[in-house]
Design a protein around this motif. Structure first.
Motif, PDB file in Angstrom:
ATOM      1  N   LEU A 187      -8.011  -0.905   0.047  1.00 43.66           N
ATOM      2  CA  LEU A 187      -7.616   0.606  -0.148  1.00 43.66           C
ATOM      3  C   LEU A 187      -7.171   0.798  -1.738  1.00 43.66           C
ATOM      4  O   LEU A 187      -6.832   2.088  -2.254  1.00 43.66           O
ATOM      5  CB  LEU A 187      -6.139   0.597   1.424  1.00 43.66           C
ATOM      6  CG  LEU A 187      -7.075   0.835   2.063  1.00 43.66           C
ATOM      7  CD1 LEU A 187      -5.749   0.328   3.394  1.00 43.66           C
ATOM      8  CD2 LEU A 187      -7.417   1.650   1.948  1.00 43.66           C
ATOM      9  N   LEU A 223     -15.759   6.439  -4.806  1.00 45.32           N
ATOM     10  CA  LEU A 223     -14.816   5.159  -4.568  1.00 45.32           C
ATOM     11  C   LEU A 223     -15.374   4.711  -5.896  1.00 45.32           C
ATOM     12  O   LEU A 223     -14.432   3.814  -6.744  1.00 45.32           O
ATOM     13  CB  LEU A 223     -14.752   4.476  -3.997  1.00 45.32           C
ATOM     14  CG  LEU A 223     -14.431   4.797  -2.477  1.00 45.32           C
ATOM     15  CD1 LEU A 223     -14.484   3.389  -1.021  1.00 45.32           C
ATOM     16  CD2 LEU A 223     -13.323   4.262  -2.647  1.00 45.32           C
ATOM     17  N   ALA A 265      -8.658   2.539  -3.449  1.00 43.83           N
ATOM     18  CA  ALA A 265      -9.336   4.118  -3.097  1.00 43.83           C
ATOM     19  C   ALA A 265      -8.339   4.487  -3.099  1.00 43.83           C
ATOM     20  O   ALA A 265      -8.012   6.470  -3.858  1.00 43.83           O
ATOM     21  CB  ALA A 265      -9.288   4.268  -1.625  1.00 43.83           C
ATOM     22  N   CYS A 266      -6.823   4.597  -3.335  1.00 43.61           N
ATOM     23  CA  CYS A 266      -5.565   4.728  -3.931  1.00 43.61           C
ATOM     24  C   CYS A 266      -5.700   5.174  -5.688  1.00 43.61           C
ATOM     25  O   CYS A 266      -5.301   6.235  -5.806  1.00 43.61           O
ATOM     26  CB  CYS A 266      -4.600   4.161  -3.976  1.00 43.61           C
ATOM     27  SG  CYS A 266      -2.492   4.896  -4.411  1.00 43.61           S
ATOM     28  N   LEU A 318       0.748  -1.093   0.186  1.00 44.68           N
ATOM     29  CA  LEU A 318       0.040  -0.171   0.208  1.00 44.68           C
ATOM     30  C   LEU A 318       0.770   1.071  -0.366  1.00 44.68           C
ATOM     31  O   LEU A 318       0.780   1.865  -0.829  1.00 44.68           O
ATOM     32  CB  LEU A 318      -0.954   0.803   1.080  1.00 44.68           C
ATOM     33  CG  LEU A 318      -2.134  -1.214   1.442  1.00 44.68           C
ATOM     34  CD1 LEU A 318      -2.450  -1.009   2.739  1.00 44.68           C
ATOM     35  CD2 LEU A 318      -2.889  -0.851   0.033  1.00 44.68           C
ATOM     36  N   HIS A 342       0.557   7.062  -6.417  1.00 48.12           N
ATOM     37  CA  HIS A 342      -0.394   8.349  -6.630  1.00 48.12           C
ATOM     38  C   HIS A 342       0.289   9.551  -7.124  1.00 48.12           C
ATOM     39  O   HIS A 342       0.949  10.118  -6.726  1.00 48.12           O
ATOM     40  CB  HIS A 342      -0.914   8.547  -5.556  1.00 48.12           C
ATOM     41  CG  HIS A 342      -2.418   9.092  -5.222  1.00 48.12           C
ATOM     42  ND1 HIS A 342      -3.513   8.255  -6.235  1.00 48.12           N
ATOM     43  CD2 HIS A 342      -3.133  10.801  -5.105  1.00 48.12           C
ATOM     44  CE1 HIS A 342      -4.432   8.680  -6.573  1.00 48.12           C
ATOM     45  NE2 HIS A 342      -4.026  10.433  -5.913  1.00 48.12           N
ATOM     46  N   THR A 387     -18.642   7.752  -1.400  1.00 47.44           N
ATOM     47  CA  THR A 387     -17.763   7.511  -0.857  1.00 47.44           C
ATOM     48  C   THR A 387     -16.920   7.934  -2.033  1.00 47.44           C
ATOM     49  O   THR A 387     -15.724   8.178  -1.479  1.00 47.44           O
ATOM     50  CB  THR A 387     -17.985   5.586  -1.257  1.00 47.44           C
ATOM     51  OG1 THR A 387     -17.813   5.233  -2.333  1.00 47.44           O
ATOM     52  CG2 THR A 387     -18.125   5.064   0.498  1.00 47.44           C
ATOM     53  N   GLN A 421      -8.516  -5.171   3.538  1.00 47.93           N
ATOM     54  CA  GLN A 421      -7.060  -3.494   3.353  1.00 47.93           C
ATOM     55  C   GLN A 421      -7.142  -3.721   1.993  1.00 47.93           C
ATOM     56  O   GLN A 421      -6.511  -2.983   1.291  1.00 47.93           O
ATOM     57  CB  GLN A 421      -6.126  -4.257   4.213  1.00 47.93           C
ATOM     58  CG  GLN A 421      -5.766  -4.106   5.522  1.00 47.93           C
ATOM     59  CD  GLN A 421      -4.786  -3.941   6.232  1.00 47.93           C
ATOM     60  OE1 GLN A 421      -3.552  -3.531   5.820  1.00 47.93           O
ATOM     61  NE2 GLN A 421      -4.781  -4.270   7.474  1.00 47.93           N
ATOM     62  N   THR A 422      -7.344  -5.793   0.720  1.00 49.52           N
ATOM     63  CA  THR A 422      -7.394  -4.346  -0.461  1.00 49.52           C
ATOM     64  C   THR A 422      -8.067  -3.544  -0.820  1.00 49.52           C
ATOM     65  O   THR A 422      -7.501  -3.138  -1.779  1.00 49.52           O
ATOM     66  CB  THR A 422      -7.515  -5.635  -0.292  1.00 49.52           C
ATOM     67  OG1 THR A 422      -6.787  -7.242  -0.349  1.00 49.52           O
ATOM     68  CG2 THR A 422      -6.902  -6.304  -2.513  1.00 49.52           C
ATOM     69  N   ALA A 480       0.296   4.049  -2.647  1.00 46.63           N
ATOM     70  CA  ALA A 480       0.089   5.569  -2.221  1.00 46.63           C
ATOM     71  C   ALA A 480       1.642   6.573  -2.940  1.00 46.63           C
ATOM     72  O   ALA A 480       1.146   7.756  -3.770  1.00 46.63           O
ATOM     73  CB  ALA A 480       0.638   5.481  -0.743  1.00 46.63           C
ATOM     74  N   ALA A 528     -14.423  -2.886   3.501  1.00 52.60           N
ATOM     75  CA  ALA A 528     -13.418  -2.236   4.850  1.00 52.60           C
ATOM     76  C   ALA A 528     -13.219  -4.117   5.543  1.00 52.60           C
ATOM     77  O   ALA A 528     -12.687  -3.716   6.028  1.00 52.60           O
ATOM     78  CB  ALA A 528     -13.075  -1.206   6.242  1.00 52.60           C
TER      79      ALA A 528
END
Length: 462
Positions: A156, A204, A159-160, A130, A137, A202, A153-154, A134, A174
Protein backbone atom coordinates in the motif's frame (compact mmCIF):
# COMPACT_ATOMS: atom_id res chain seq x y z
CA UNK A 1 35.10 -1.37 27.66
CA UNK A 2 36.08 2.13 26.58
CA UNK A 3 32.95 4.03 25.49
CA UNK A 4 34.44 5.01 22.13
CA UNK A 5 35.40 1.45 21.37
CA UNK A 6 31.97 0.28 22.51
CA UNK A 7 30.35 2.81 20.17
CA UNK A 8 32.50 1.61 17.27
CA UNK A 9 31.64 -2.01 18.00
CA UNK A 10 27.92 -1.27 18.14
CA UNK A 11 28.15 0.79 14.99
CA UNK A 12 29.85 -2.06 13.16
CA UNK A 13 27.05 -4.37 14.26
CA UNK A 14 24.45 -1.99 12.86
CA UNK A 15 26.36 -1.54 9.59
CA UNK A 16 26.87 -5.28 9.19
CA UNK A 17 23.14 -5.87 9.54
CA UNK A 18 22.35 -3.40 6.75
CA UNK A 19 25.33 -3.29 4.41
CA UNK A 20 23.33 -4.14 1.26
CA UNK A 21 20.56 -1.62 1.81
CA UNK A 22 23.05 1.10 2.74
CA UNK A 23 24.83 0.48 -0.56
CA UNK A 24 21.52 1.00 -2.36
CA UNK A 25 20.88 4.22 -0.43
CA UNK A 26 24.40 5.44 -1.25
CA UNK A 27 23.67 4.94 -4.96
CA UNK A 28 20.47 6.93 -4.67
CA UNK A 29 21.63 10.03 -2.77
CA UNK A 30 24.48 12.51 -3.09
CA UNK A 31 27.82 11.31 -1.74
CA UNK A 32 28.23 11.57 2.04
CA UNK A 33 24.86 13.33 2.38
CA UNK A 34 22.93 10.57 4.17
CA UNK A 35 22.34 11.14 7.89
CA UNK A 36 20.76 8.15 9.60
CA UNK A 37 17.90 8.38 12.10
CA UNK A 38 17.37 5.97 15.02
CA UNK A 39 20.31 3.89 13.85
CA UNK A 40 20.80 2.06 17.14
CA UNK A 41 17.24 0.84 17.64
CA UNK A 42 16.91 -2.90 18.30
CA UNK A 43 13.97 -5.04 19.30
CA UNK A 44 13.48 -8.76 19.69
CA UNK A 45 11.17 -11.00 17.73
CA UNK A 46 9.70 -13.31 20.37
CA UNK A 47 8.57 -15.89 17.81
CA UNK A 48 12.00 -16.37 16.25
CA UNK A 49 14.01 -15.32 19.28
CA UNK A 50 16.11 -13.00 17.12
CA UNK A 51 16.98 -9.33 17.40
CA UNK A 52 15.77 -6.96 14.70
CA UNK A 53 18.78 -4.74 14.16
CA UNK A 54 17.69 -1.19 13.37
CA UNK A 55 14.11 -2.52 13.53
CA UNK A 56 14.70 -3.98 10.06
CA UNK A 57 14.62 -0.56 8.39
CA UNK A 58 17.12 2.19 7.65
CA UNK A 59 15.78 5.76 7.76
CA UNK A 60 17.41 9.15 7.43
CA UNK A 61 17.71 12.31 5.38
CA UNK A 62 19.96 13.20 2.46
CA UNK A 63 20.04 15.12 -0.81
CA UNK A 64 19.54 14.02 -4.42
CA UNK A 65 21.26 16.45 -6.78
CA UNK A 66 21.01 18.99 -3.97
CA UNK A 67 17.29 18.37 -3.30
CA UNK A 68 16.60 17.39 0.35
CA UNK A 69 14.74 14.08 0.76
CA UNK A 70 13.88 11.64 3.52
CA UNK A 71 14.70 7.98 2.87
CA UNK A 72 12.78 5.08 4.46
CA UNK A 73 14.28 1.74 3.42
CA UNK A 74 13.28 -1.77 4.42
CA UNK A 75 16.27 -3.99 5.21
CA UNK A 76 15.59 -7.44 3.76
CA UNK A 77 18.62 -8.89 5.53
CA UNK A 78 16.84 -8.53 8.90
CA UNK A 79 14.04 -11.12 9.22
CA UNK A 80 13.32 -10.89 5.46
CA UNK A 81 12.26 -7.28 5.85
CA UNK A 82 9.49 -8.47 8.17
CA UNK A 83 7.16 -5.70 9.31
CA UNK A 84 6.67 -5.21 13.07
CA UNK A 85 5.08 -2.58 15.31
CA UNK A 86 8.51 -1.06 16.04
CA UNK A 87 9.44 -1.27 12.39
CA UNK A 88 6.32 0.78 11.54
CA UNK A 89 7.04 3.23 14.37
CA UNK A 90 10.49 3.97 12.97
CA UNK A 91 9.11 4.54 9.49
CA UNK A 92 6.36 6.70 10.98
CA UNK A 93 8.89 8.99 12.70
CA UNK A 94 10.60 9.51 9.35
CA UNK A 95 7.30 10.51 7.71
CA UNK A 96 6.48 12.88 10.56
CA UNK A 97 9.75 14.70 9.93
CA UNK A 98 9.05 14.81 6.20
CA UNK A 99 5.66 16.36 6.92
CA UNK A 100 7.11 18.88 9.36
CA UNK A 101 9.82 19.95 6.93
CA UNK A 102 7.76 19.69 3.70
CA UNK A 103 10.35 17.35 2.25
CA UNK A 104 9.86 14.57 -0.34
CA UNK A 105 10.08 10.93 0.76
CA UNK A 106 11.69 7.96 -0.98
CA UNK A 107 10.60 4.49 0.15
CA UNK A 108 12.85 1.56 -0.70
CA UNK A 109 10.62 -1.47 -0.24
CA UNK A 110 11.55 -5.14 0.12
CA UNK A 111 9.49 -7.26 2.52
CA UNK A 112 7.84 -10.68 2.58
CA UNK A 113 5.18 -9.41 4.99
CA UNK A 114 4.59 -9.03 8.71
CA UNK A 115 6.70 -10.64 11.43
CA UNK A 116 4.87 -13.65 12.79
CA UNK A 117 4.00 -13.52 16.45
CA UNK A 118 2.91 -9.89 16.85
CA UNK A 119 -0.72 -10.49 15.95
CA UNK A 120 -3.01 -7.46 15.90
CA UNK A 121 -0.24 -5.28 17.36
CA UNK A 122 1.53 -5.07 14.00
CA UNK A 123 -1.77 -4.24 12.29
CA UNK A 124 -2.13 -1.19 14.53
CA UNK A 125 1.41 -0.17 13.58
CA UNK A 126 0.59 -0.55 9.90
CA UNK A 127 -2.60 1.47 10.29
CA UNK A 128 -0.63 4.35 11.84
CA UNK A 129 2.04 4.22 9.14
CA UNK A 130 -0.35 3.97 6.20
CA UNK A 131 -2.60 6.71 7.60
CA UNK A 132 0.38 9.07 7.80
CA UNK A 133 1.45 8.19 4.24
CA UNK A 134 -2.11 8.90 3.07
CA UNK A 135 -2.08 12.23 4.93
CA UNK A 136 1.15 13.16 3.11
CA UNK A 137 -0.36 12.38 -0.30
CA UNK A 138 -0.50 15.63 -2.24
CA UNK A 139 1.48 17.44 0.46
CA UNK A 140 4.97 16.20 -0.40
CA UNK A 141 6.00 13.99 -3.34
CA UNK A 142 6.37 10.33 -2.40
CA UNK A 143 8.53 7.95 -4.43
CA UNK A 144 8.55 4.17 -3.95
CA UNK A 145 11.29 1.83 -5.17
CA UNK A 146 10.27 -1.83 -5.46
CA UNK A 147 13.69 -3.21 -4.62
CA UNK A 148 12.76 -6.90 -4.48
CA UNK A 149 9.69 -8.76 -3.26
CA UNK A 150 7.00 -6.62 -1.63
CA UNK A 151 4.02 -8.54 -0.26
CA UNK A 152 1.11 -7.74 2.01
CA UNK A 153 0.13 -4.36 3.38
CA UNK A 154 3.52 -2.80 2.65
CA UNK A 155 2.38 -2.80 -0.98
CA UNK A 156 0.00 0.00 0.00
CA UNK A 157 2.97 2.37 0.38
CA UNK A 158 3.57 1.86 -3.33
CA UNK A 159 -0.10 2.57 -4.03
CA UNK A 160 0.12 5.79 -1.99
CA UNK A 161 3.30 6.95 -3.71
CA UNK A 162 3.07 9.44 -6.56
CA UNK A 163 5.74 7.55 -8.51
CA UNK A 164 6.75 3.90 -8.20
CA UNK A 165 9.94 2.45 -9.66
CA UNK A 166 10.26 -1.26 -10.33
CA UNK A 167 13.78 -2.62 -10.29
CA UNK A 168 14.53 -5.69 -12.45
CA UNK A 169 13.83 -8.04 -9.53
CA UNK A 170 10.80 -6.06 -8.30
CA UNK A 171 7.62 -8.00 -7.51
CA UNK A 172 4.58 -6.45 -5.82
CA UNK A 173 1.51 -8.29 -4.57
CA UNK A 174 -1.19 -7.94 -1.91
CA UNK A 175 -0.61 -11.59 -0.99
CA UNK A 176 2.02 -14.23 -1.69
CA UNK A 177 2.27 -14.79 -5.48
CA UNK A 178 2.37 -18.52 -4.73
CA UNK A 179 -1.00 -18.28 -2.97
CA UNK A 180 -2.52 -16.04 -5.63
CA UNK A 181 -1.33 -18.35 -8.39
CA UNK A 182 -2.62 -21.48 -6.66
CA UNK A 183 -6.04 -19.94 -5.96
CA UNK A 184 -6.30 -19.17 -9.66
CA UNK A 185 -5.56 -22.82 -10.51
CA UNK A 186 -2.24 -21.92 -12.10
CA UNK A 187 1.44 -22.43 -11.48
CA UNK A 188 2.98 -19.07 -12.30
CA UNK A 189 6.36 -17.58 -11.54
CA UNK A 190 6.23 -14.69 -9.05
CA UNK A 191 7.16 -12.23 -11.84
CA UNK A 192 4.11 -13.36 -13.83
CA UNK A 193 1.92 -12.44 -10.86
CA UNK A 194 3.47 -9.26 -9.52
CA UNK A 195 6.23 -8.14 -11.88
CA UNK A 196 6.05 -4.81 -13.67
CA UNK A 197 4.76 -6.38 -16.90
CA UNK A 198 2.08 -8.33 -15.04
CA UNK A 199 0.69 -5.19 -13.37
CA UNK A 200 -0.21 -3.38 -16.59
CA UNK A 201 -3.78 -2.58 -15.49
CA UNK A 202 -3.00 -1.33 -11.97
CA UNK A 203 -1.40 2.08 -12.66
CA UNK A 204 1.15 1.08 -10.00
CA UNK A 205 4.18 0.99 -12.30
CA UNK A 206 5.39 4.50 -13.02
CA UNK A 207 8.84 3.49 -14.26
CA UNK A 208 10.97 0.41 -14.86
CA UNK A 209 14.53 1.06 -13.68
CA UNK A 210 17.69 -0.71 -14.72
CA UNK A 211 19.54 0.35 -11.57
CA UNK A 212 19.37 2.75 -8.65
CA UNK A 213 21.28 5.39 -10.64
CA UNK A 214 18.35 5.55 -13.06
CA UNK A 215 15.96 6.03 -10.13
CA UNK A 216 18.17 8.85 -8.84
CA UNK A 217 18.20 10.59 -12.23
CA UNK A 218 14.42 10.37 -12.65
CA UNK A 219 13.65 11.55 -9.11
CA UNK A 220 15.98 14.49 -9.67
CA UNK A 221 14.31 15.34 -13.00
CA UNK A 222 10.82 15.23 -11.47
CA UNK A 223 11.80 17.43 -8.51
CA UNK A 224 13.40 19.79 -11.03
CA UNK A 225 10.00 20.22 -12.71
CA UNK A 226 7.83 20.76 -9.62
CA UNK A 227 7.45 24.47 -8.74
CA UNK A 228 7.72 23.83 -4.98
CA UNK A 229 11.17 22.29 -5.36
CA UNK A 230 12.51 24.18 -8.38
CA UNK A 231 10.67 27.00 -10.17
CA UNK A 232 7.60 27.16 -12.37
CA UNK A 233 9.58 28.99 -15.05
CA UNK A 234 13.30 28.61 -15.67
CA UNK A 235 15.67 29.99 -18.26
CA UNK A 236 17.02 26.81 -19.84
CA UNK A 237 18.09 28.16 -23.22
CA UNK A 238 15.14 26.56 -25.03
CA UNK A 239 14.18 28.20 -28.33
CA UNK A 240 10.67 29.58 -27.80
CA UNK A 241 10.02 29.94 -31.54
CA UNK A 242 10.93 26.48 -32.76
CA UNK A 243 8.76 25.10 -35.54
CA UNK A 244 8.57 21.42 -36.45
CA UNK A 245 7.63 20.95 -40.13
CA UNK A 246 7.64 17.19 -39.56
CA UNK A 247 4.34 17.58 -37.65
CA UNK A 248 2.65 18.85 -40.83
CA UNK A 249 3.44 15.53 -42.47
CA UNK A 250 2.85 13.12 -39.60
CA UNK A 251 1.68 13.70 -36.06
CA UNK A 252 1.57 10.71 -33.75
CA UNK A 253 1.76 10.97 -29.96
CA UNK A 254 5.49 10.25 -29.68
CA UNK A 255 6.44 12.78 -32.37
CA UNK A 256 4.20 15.40 -30.79
CA UNK A 257 5.73 14.92 -27.33
CA UNK A 258 9.29 15.07 -28.65
CA UNK A 259 8.49 18.24 -30.61
CA UNK A 260 6.60 20.19 -27.94
CA UNK A 261 8.73 19.58 -24.83
CA UNK A 262 12.16 21.08 -24.26
CA UNK A 263 14.92 18.60 -25.06
CA UNK A 264 15.82 16.26 -22.16
CA UNK A 265 13.32 18.02 -19.89
CA UNK A 266 10.51 15.49 -19.71
CA UNK A 267 9.53 12.07 -18.41
CA UNK A 268 6.59 9.89 -19.36
CA UNK A 269 4.88 8.27 -16.37
CA UNK A 270 3.25 4.82 -16.43
CA UNK A 271 4.01 3.68 -19.97
CA UNK A 272 2.89 0.10 -19.28
CA UNK A 273 -0.61 0.97 -18.09
CA UNK A 274 -3.09 2.04 -20.79
CA UNK A 275 -0.28 2.97 -23.21
CA UNK A 276 -2.78 4.74 -25.46
CA UNK A 277 -2.78 7.52 -22.83
CA UNK A 278 0.57 9.26 -22.34
CA UNK A 279 1.14 11.20 -19.09
CA UNK A 280 4.13 13.52 -19.40
CA UNK A 281 5.87 15.85 -16.94
CA UNK A 282 8.32 18.32 -18.42
CA UNK A 283 9.00 21.87 -19.53
CA UNK A 284 7.74 23.75 -22.57
CA UNK A 285 9.78 26.88 -23.21
CA UNK A 286 11.18 26.56 -19.69
CA UNK A 287 7.66 26.35 -18.16
CA UNK A 288 6.71 23.34 -16.04
CA UNK A 289 3.79 21.44 -17.57
CA UNK A 290 1.76 18.28 -16.97
CA UNK A 291 0.38 16.94 -20.24
CA UNK A 292 -1.97 14.12 -21.15
CA UNK A 293 -1.65 12.94 -24.74
CA UNK A 294 -4.37 10.58 -25.92
CA UNK A 295 -3.65 8.81 -29.15
CA UNK A 296 -2.50 5.68 -30.91
CA UNK A 297 -3.03 4.32 -34.38
CA UNK A 298 -6.70 5.18 -33.97
CA UNK A 299 -8.52 7.65 -31.69
CA UNK A 300 -8.61 6.46 -28.09
CA UNK A 301 -11.80 4.87 -26.78
CA UNK A 302 -12.38 5.69 -23.11
CA UNK A 303 -12.50 2.92 -20.51
CA UNK A 304 -12.25 2.74 -16.72
CA UNK A 305 -8.50 2.10 -16.79
CA UNK A 306 -7.34 4.88 -19.09
CA UNK A 307 -9.66 7.42 -17.48
CA UNK A 308 -8.39 6.37 -14.02
CA UNK A 309 -4.86 6.99 -15.26
CA UNK A 310 -5.85 10.51 -16.33
CA UNK A 311 -7.51 11.18 -12.96
CA UNK A 312 -4.39 10.21 -11.02
CA UNK A 313 -2.17 12.41 -13.17
CA UNK A 314 -4.54 15.39 -13.12
CA UNK A 315 -4.74 15.14 -9.33
CA UNK A 316 -0.96 15.23 -9.10
CA UNK A 317 -0.88 18.32 -11.34
CA UNK A 318 -3.45 19.99 -9.10
CA UNK A 319 -1.47 19.26 -5.91
CA UNK A 320 1.62 21.00 -7.22
CA UNK A 321 0.09 23.84 -9.22
CA UNK A 322 1.21 22.63 -12.63
CA UNK A 323 -0.28 23.98 -15.87
CA UNK A 324 -2.24 21.21 -17.59
CA UNK A 325 -2.33 20.50 -21.32
CA UNK A 326 -4.63 17.97 -22.99
CA UNK A 327 -3.54 16.79 -26.45
CA UNK A 328 -6.61 15.10 -27.88
CA UNK A 329 -7.13 12.20 -30.25
CA UNK A 330 -10.11 10.48 -28.66
CA UNK A 331 -13.70 9.46 -29.10
CA UNK A 332 -16.40 8.23 -26.72
CA UNK A 333 -16.66 5.36 -24.29
CA UNK A 334 -15.36 2.01 -25.48
CA UNK A 335 -18.30 0.34 -27.18
CA UNK A 336 -18.50 -3.13 -25.66
CA UNK A 337 -20.09 -4.97 -22.73
CA UNK A 338 -16.94 -4.91 -20.57
CA UNK A 339 -17.00 -1.11 -20.59
CA UNK A 340 -20.75 -1.05 -20.06
CA UNK A 341 -20.39 -3.01 -16.81
CA UNK A 342 -17.46 -1.05 -15.41
CA UNK A 343 -16.54 2.09 -13.48
CA UNK A 344 -15.92 4.12 -16.64
CA UNK A 345 -18.85 6.53 -16.18
CA UNK A 346 -17.99 7.10 -12.53
CA UNK A 347 -14.38 7.71 -13.48
CA UNK A 348 -15.34 10.19 -16.18
CA UNK A 349 -17.33 12.16 -13.64
CA UNK A 350 -14.37 12.02 -11.24
CA UNK A 351 -12.07 13.43 -13.93
CA UNK A 352 -14.46 16.34 -14.48
CA UNK A 353 -14.40 16.96 -10.72
CA UNK A 354 -10.60 16.89 -10.75
CA UNK A 355 -10.47 19.61 -13.40
CA UNK A 356 -11.95 21.99 -10.83
CA UNK A 357 -8.88 21.41 -8.64
CA UNK A 358 -6.52 22.52 -11.40
CA UNK A 359 -5.96 26.18 -10.56
CA UNK A 360 -3.27 26.93 -13.13
CA UNK A 361 -3.52 27.19 -16.91
CA UNK A 362 -5.57 24.53 -18.71
CA UNK A 363 -5.13 24.22 -22.47
CA UNK A 364 -6.52 21.69 -24.93
CA UNK A 365 -5.06 20.93 -28.36
CA UNK A 366 -7.04 18.72 -30.73
CA UNK A 367 -4.31 17.20 -32.85
CA UNK A 368 -6.25 14.17 -34.10
CA UNK A 369 -9.94 13.59 -33.48
CA UNK A 370 -12.22 14.89 -30.75
CA UNK A 371 -15.40 12.95 -31.26
CA UNK A 372 -18.41 13.03 -28.95
CA UNK A 373 -17.36 12.49 -25.34
CA UNK A 374 -13.72 12.71 -26.44
CA UNK A 375 -14.36 16.40 -27.11
CA UNK A 376 -16.60 17.01 -24.09
CA UNK A 377 -14.19 15.51 -21.59
CA UNK A 378 -10.78 16.37 -23.02
CA UNK A 379 -11.15 19.57 -25.05
CA UNK A 380 -14.30 21.55 -24.24
CA UNK A 381 -14.02 25.03 -22.77
CA UNK A 382 -17.11 24.30 -20.71
CA UNK A 383 -15.15 21.47 -19.06
CA UNK A 384 -12.73 24.07 -17.76
CA UNK A 385 -10.13 24.58 -20.49
CA UNK A 386 -8.99 28.19 -20.87
CA UNK A 387 -7.80 27.91 -24.46
CA UNK A 388 -8.57 25.35 -27.14
CA UNK A 389 -6.55 24.92 -30.32
CA UNK A 390 -7.10 22.53 -33.20
CA UNK A 391 -4.78 21.40 -35.94
CA UNK A 392 -5.97 22.24 -39.43
CA UNK A 393 -6.32 18.54 -40.23
CA UNK A 394 -8.07 17.66 -36.94
CA UNK A 395 -11.61 16.35 -36.70
CA UNK A 396 -14.18 17.65 -34.21
CA UNK A 397 -17.66 16.16 -34.45
CA UNK A 398 -20.61 14.69 -32.63
CA UNK A 399 -20.08 11.25 -34.19
CA UNK A 400 -17.26 9.44 -35.89
CA UNK A 401 -17.42 9.47 -39.69
CA UNK A 402 -18.94 6.02 -40.12
CA UNK A 403 -21.67 6.38 -37.50
CA UNK A 404 -22.34 9.97 -38.50
CA UNK A 405 -22.76 8.94 -42.12
CA UNK A 406 -25.26 6.22 -41.17
CA UNK A 407 -27.41 8.85 -39.41
CA UNK A 408 -26.89 11.79 -41.77
CA UNK A 409 -27.31 9.85 -45.02
CA UNK A 410 -29.74 7.15 -43.91
CA UNK A 411 -31.74 7.46 -47.12
CA UNK A 412 -28.79 6.77 -49.41
CA UNK A 413 -28.64 3.02 -48.75
CA UNK A 414 -27.02 2.03 -52.03
CA UNK A 415 -24.13 4.48 -51.72
CA UNK A 416 -20.65 3.30 -50.85
CA UNK A 417 -20.19 3.44 -47.04
CA UNK A 418 -16.59 4.61 -47.24
CA UNK A 419 -17.51 7.47 -49.55
CA UNK A 420 -20.38 8.51 -47.27
CA UNK A 421 -18.07 8.45 -44.26
CA UNK A 422 -15.56 10.65 -46.10
CA UNK A 423 -18.35 12.99 -47.14
CA UNK A 424 -19.62 13.23 -43.55
CA UNK A 425 -16.10 13.99 -42.31
CA UNK A 426 -15.65 16.74 -44.90
CA UNK A 427 -19.01 18.34 -44.19
CA UNK A 428 -19.24 17.95 -40.42
CA UNK A 429 -15.83 17.25 -38.83
CA UNK A 430 -13.85 20.28 -40.01
CA UNK A 431 -12.76 22.18 -36.84
CA UNK A 432 -13.87 25.41 -38.49
CA UNK A 433 -17.42 24.60 -37.37
CA UNK A 434 -16.36 24.62 -33.71
CA UNK A 435 -14.25 27.73 -34.27
CA UNK A 436 -17.23 29.62 -35.72
CA UNK A 437 -19.03 29.21 -32.41
CA UNK A 438 -16.02 30.28 -30.36
CA UNK A 439 -15.35 26.82 -28.97
CA UNK A 440 -11.94 26.65 -30.66
CA UNK A 441 -9.73 29.73 -30.25
CA UNK A 442 -7.52 29.09 -33.24
CA UNK A 443 -6.96 26.57 -35.99
CA UNK A 444 -3.22 26.17 -36.46
CA UNK A 445 -0.60 24.49 -38.57
CA UNK A 446 0.75 21.52 -36.58
CA UNK A 447 4.35 22.70 -36.98
CA UNK A 448 3.66 25.83 -34.91
CA UNK A 449 1.96 24.18 -31.93
CA UNK A 450 4.89 24.74 -29.56
CA UNK A 451 4.88 28.48 -30.28
CA UNK A 452 1.17 28.75 -29.51
CA UNK A 453 1.57 26.76 -26.30
CA UNK A 454 4.47 28.87 -25.03
CA UNK A 455 2.56 32.10 -25.73
CA UNK A 456 -0.61 30.79 -24.07
CA UNK A 457 1.20 29.46 -21.02
CA UNK A 458 3.02 32.77 -20.53
CA UNK A 459 -0.33 34.60 -20.52
CA UNK A 460 -2.21 32.17 -18.27
CA UNK A 461 0.37 31.31 -15.62
CA UNK A 462 -0.54 31.94 -11.99
Amino acid sequence: MDKLNLLRARRQEVLAAGSAIRKTIAGLVDGDSFVELSGFSFSKNDFYGEEAAGEGVVTGFATIEGNPVYVAAQNFDVLSGGVSKENCAKLLRCLELAEKNSTPVVYILNSLGVQIGEGVTVLEGLAQLLSKAAKLHGVVPQFAVINGEVYGQTALLAACADFTFFMKEGVLAADSPLVLSAKSGKNLAKEAVGGSKALDKTNLVSFEAEDIAQVRATVSKILGILPEYSALVVENGADLNLAFPKLNEKCDADTLIASVFDKDSYVEVGKNCSPEVHCVLGRVGGISVAAVVTGGETPVSLNENNVAKMISFAEFASYYGLPYVSFVDAQGVQSDLSAQNSLVLKNIFKLLETYDLLDNAKISVVYGSAIGLGYTLLAAKSAGFDYCYAFANAKIALFDSEKGAEIEFAGEKKADKAKLAARYADENSDPIHAAKNGYVDNIIEPQFVRQYLVASLQMLLK
